[in-house]
Design a protein around this motif. Sequence first.
Motif, PDB file in Angstrom:
ATOM      1  N   ILE A  23      -1.525   0.776   5.503  1.00  0.00           N
ATOM      2  CA  ILE A  23      -2.455   0.132   4.567  1.00  0.00           C
ATOM      3  C   ILE A  23      -2.767   1.072   3.404  1.00  0.00           C
ATOM      4  O   ILE A  23      -2.749   0.672   2.230  1.00  0.00           O
ATOM      5  N   LYS A  24      -3.028   2.328   3.721  1.00  0.00           N
ATOM      6  CA  LYS A  24      -3.337   3.314   2.684  1.00  0.00           C
ATOM      7  C   LYS A  24      -2.164   3.514   1.727  1.00  0.00           C
ATOM      8  O   LYS A  24      -2.347   3.706   0.527  1.00  0.00           O
ATOM      9  N   GLU A  25      -0.959   3.481   2.270  1.00  0.00           N
ATOM     10  CA  GLU A  25       0.243   3.735   1.456  1.00  0.00           C
ATOM     11  C   GLU A  25       0.616   2.535   0.594  1.00  0.00           C
ATOM     12  O   GLU A  25       0.895   2.662  -0.589  1.00  0.00           O
ATOM     13  N   ILE A  26       0.611   1.335   1.190  1.00  0.00           N
ATOM     14  CA  ILE A  26       1.086   0.132   0.479  1.00  0.00           C
ATOM     15  C   ILE A  26      -0.024  -0.519  -0.343  1.00  0.00           C
ATOM     16  O   ILE A  26       0.238  -1.128  -1.374  1.00  0.00           O
ATOM     17  N   LYS A  27      -1.280  -0.413   0.131  1.00  0.00           N
ATOM     18  CA  LYS A  27      -2.439  -1.035  -0.517  1.00  0.00           C
ATOM     19  C   LYS A  27      -2.223  -2.538  -0.713  1.00  0.00           C
ATOM     20  O   LYS A  27      -2.204  -3.056  -1.836  1.00  0.00           O
ATOM     21  N   PRO A  28      -2.072  -3.281   0.373  1.00  0.00           N
ATOM     22  CA  PRO A  28      -1.813  -4.727   0.272  1.00  0.00           C
ATOM     23  C   PRO A  28      -3.052  -5.513  -0.159  1.00  0.00           C
ATOM     24  O   PRO A  28      -4.185  -5.079   0.062  1.00  0.00           O
ATOM     25  N   THR A  29      -2.804  -6.663  -0.764  1.00  0.00           N
ATOM     26  CA  THR A  29      -3.905  -7.572  -1.118  1.00  0.00           C
ATOM     27  C   THR A  29      -4.458  -8.205   0.151  1.00  0.00           C
ATOM     28  O   THR A  29      -5.671  -8.363   0.298  1.00  0.00           O
ATOM     29  N   PHE A  30      -3.553  -8.599   1.039  1.00  0.00           N
ATOM     30  CA  PHE A  30      -3.970  -9.192   2.306  1.00  0.00           C
ATOM     31  C   PHE A  30      -3.305  -8.448   3.477  1.00  0.00           C
ATOM     32  O   PHE A  30      -2.139  -8.072   3.409  1.00  0.00           O
TER      33      PHE A  30
END
Length: 265
Positions: A23-30
């Motif tokens: 999550i920290k690396e990709i920073k997804p919207t959802f």
Amino acid sequence: MIAAIEFVDFVIISPFKTGIEIIKEIKPTFYIKGPDYKNKNTPGIIEERKTIKNIGGKILYTDDEKFSTSFLIDKIQKVERKSLLLILDRDGTIIKEQNYLGKNSDWKENIILNRPVVDFLHFLEQNYKLTIIVVSNQSGVAWNFFDEIRVKKINSIINKLLLKEGIKIDCWEYSPEIDKKYALLKGLENFNPAYIKNKTTRKPNTFMVDKALNSLNIKKDEFNNILVLGDSEVDKILAFNLQAMFIDVKNKLFGKIKNEFINSL
């Protein structure tokens, strides 16, 4: 399997126990989780919720039926699959038909797997405890088109191609012989006399199948079903002699072969 879905762009195999680092690396919207996580408050999911919120994203939960991968794997391992003895013809079945493969100097280039049959083998391996025997008539040896060494080389190449597909053949058998009546009809001078027999081991005789089973130390009655795949009347008669199911694979796609098999059970 997931990567093969049309709308999936990327699949990442994570070495981490939770999705926090991803999550920290990709920073997804959802960030989407299964329904079993909706009311779960373990340290891992709590931290994932905080992490997705901190990067400005949102966590969502599906409302589909819960499926546990671990549960499914455990269930599959406990299910006793039925045993199937599969008898395969070679030319025109496992590989695309070539007139006396091995006769011409470019024979290696003409060894091409028959994709619908390979796909059907994958289907069978997923659903059955499978024993596979290849039996083929190789009268080209008797005709002096090629020798037995070439037959074995061709079988070895096909075997390697199938292994790359994850398919293991348990036994390879072939008959280089020719019937004496046929030889007399075509002219004895055209044949290697060592391979002219009054009684041959050729299909539709069950000799090659019996020999293979004996070498594997298995009996026919140990199997729930026996299936012969081929592309000729000879293969069909072999199936009859073995009291087995038969599917003619000539010019058929995987779906057709699969449906014929299911309907014959």
